[in-house]
Design an enzyme around this catalytic site. Structure first.
Site, short mmCIF file in Angstrom:
data_model
loop_
_atom_site.label_atom_id
_atom_site.label_comp_id
_atom_site.label_asym_id
_atom_site.label_seq_id
_atom_site.Cartn_x
_atom_site.Cartn_y
_atom_site.Cartn_z
N SER A 138 0.85 -1.20 0.00
CA SER A 138 0.00 0.00 0.00
C SER A 138 0.88 1.24 0.00
O SER A 138 2.04 1.19 0.43
CB SER A 138 -0.86 0.00 1.27
OG SER A 138 -1.51 1.24 1.44
N TYR A 151 -1.86 -0.51 10.50
CA TYR A 151 -1.89 -0.85 9.07
C TYR A 151 -0.62 -0.36 8.39
O TYR A 151 0.04 -1.10 7.64
CB TYR A 151 -3.14 -0.25 8.44
CG TYR A 151 -3.35 -0.62 6.99
CD1 TYR A 151 -3.80 -1.89 6.64
CD2 TYR A 151 -3.09 0.29 5.97
CE1 TYR A 151 -3.99 -2.24 5.31
CE2 TYR A 151 -3.27 -0.05 4.65
CZ TYR A 151 -3.73 -1.31 4.31
OH TYR A 151 -3.91 -1.64 2.99
N LYS A 155 2.33 -2.69 6.53
CA LYS A 155 2.69 -2.57 5.12
C LYS A 155 4.16 -2.14 4.97
O LYS A 155 4.82 -2.53 4.00
CB LYS A 155 1.75 -1.59 4.40
CG LYS A 155 0.29 -2.11 4.33
CD LYS A 155 0.16 -3.44 3.60
CE LYS A 155 -1.29 -3.85 3.41
NZ LYS A 155 -1.45 -5.13 2.70
#
Ligand code: NDP
Length: 246
Positions: A138, A151, A155
């Site tokens: 991402s 998150y 990533k």
């Protein structure tokens, strides 16, 4: 660019919804034999209805032992192409991050990628015909996003995992790359960005002025799986309309 995956065997995780589902369907359309892995049985049932050649595997990738049993080389057979797409996201302000959410996200977004890749890459190494792995990362791996502490961290870890896998698996002619999309309005994308005001704060930072479509991401995944990228390994390819460049 025409992509042909005839005679290739692909495994896609998180293939029940969103980007993973579209990737599995696109690979099957391009001639690959596709194994679709996810944890919700109903999603697999509807996927097989849509494309009967797809082989479904229902497993929770957060469960190491269950994953081992479901995806061992002698159970699923040879795989040439792997897409590590499954992931979860929960929004929490930094000061409110809980250990439960931290463990859940790292289990699926990082540890399961390592595990599934080990299972598949061991078989690739033994057969000696190489392979390609694409990890769904991402833009959040490289930019701080409000309420995305865990998150973003998963990533960021995934980008580094991609590079080390590329380093160690290269001698077996296994290429490992990631794609790093901006927001895509899947179920996960809607979680963080369905509010139009919030969405505008993001699109205003994207030179192309829009979010990515599922198809934009799938096209880049297919390119990195294909022989058209046969000298590319260890990259993190933005699919972000220029967001990371600014
Ligand atoms: P979705 O939430 O729409 O789909 C994720 C899929 O992964 C679902 O089928 C889900 O199954 C499955 N999955 C999640 N956890 C597990 C698990 N423990 N075991 C097995 N399967 C699991 O996500 P997207 O399609 O939006 O995202 C795909 C990838 O792209 C992810 O890696 C994501 O981080 C990345 N990405 C997404 C962006 C976006 O804005 N959408 C932006 C940048 C990157 P179930 O529904 O049953 O949980």
């Amino acid at each position: 660019m025409e992509m042909c995956f005839s005679g290739r065997r692909a495994l896609v995780t998180g293939a029940g919804k969103g980007i993973g589902r579209a990737t599995a369907l696109a690979l099957a359309r391009c001639g690959a034999e596709v194994t679709a892995v996810t944890r919700t049985r109903a999603d697999l049932d509807s996927l097989v209805l849509e494309c009967p050649s797809i082989r479904p595997v229902c497993v929770d990738l957060a469960d190491w032992d269950a994953t081992d049993a479901a995806l061992r080389d002698d159970v699923i057979g040879p795989i040439d192409l792997l897409v590590n797409n499954a992931a979860c996201a929960t929004l929490q302000p930094f000061l409110e991050v809980t250990p439960e959410e931290f463990d859940k996200a790292f289990n699926v977004n990082v540890k399961a990628v390592l595990h599934v890749s080990q299972l598949v890459a061991r078989g690739m190494k033994t057969r000696g015909r190489g392979g390609a792995i694409v990890n769904l990362s991402s833009q959040a791996s490289q930019r701080a996003l409000q309420d995305h502490t865990v998150y973003c961290a998963t990533k960021g870890a995934l980008d580094m995992l991609t590079r080390v896998m590329a380093l160690e698996l290269g001698e077996h002619q296994i290429r490992v790359n990631s794609v790093n999309p901006t927001v895509v309005m899947t179920e996960m994308g809607r979680l963080g960005w369905r509010d139009p005001d919030k969405a505008r704060t993001m699109t205003s930072r994207i030179p192309l002025g829009r979010f990515a479509e599922v198809e934009d991401v799938v096209n880049s995944v297919l390119f990195l799986l294909s022989d058209k990228s046969s000298m590319t390994s260890g990259v993190t390819l933005p699919v972000d309309g220029g967001f990371l460049a600014c």
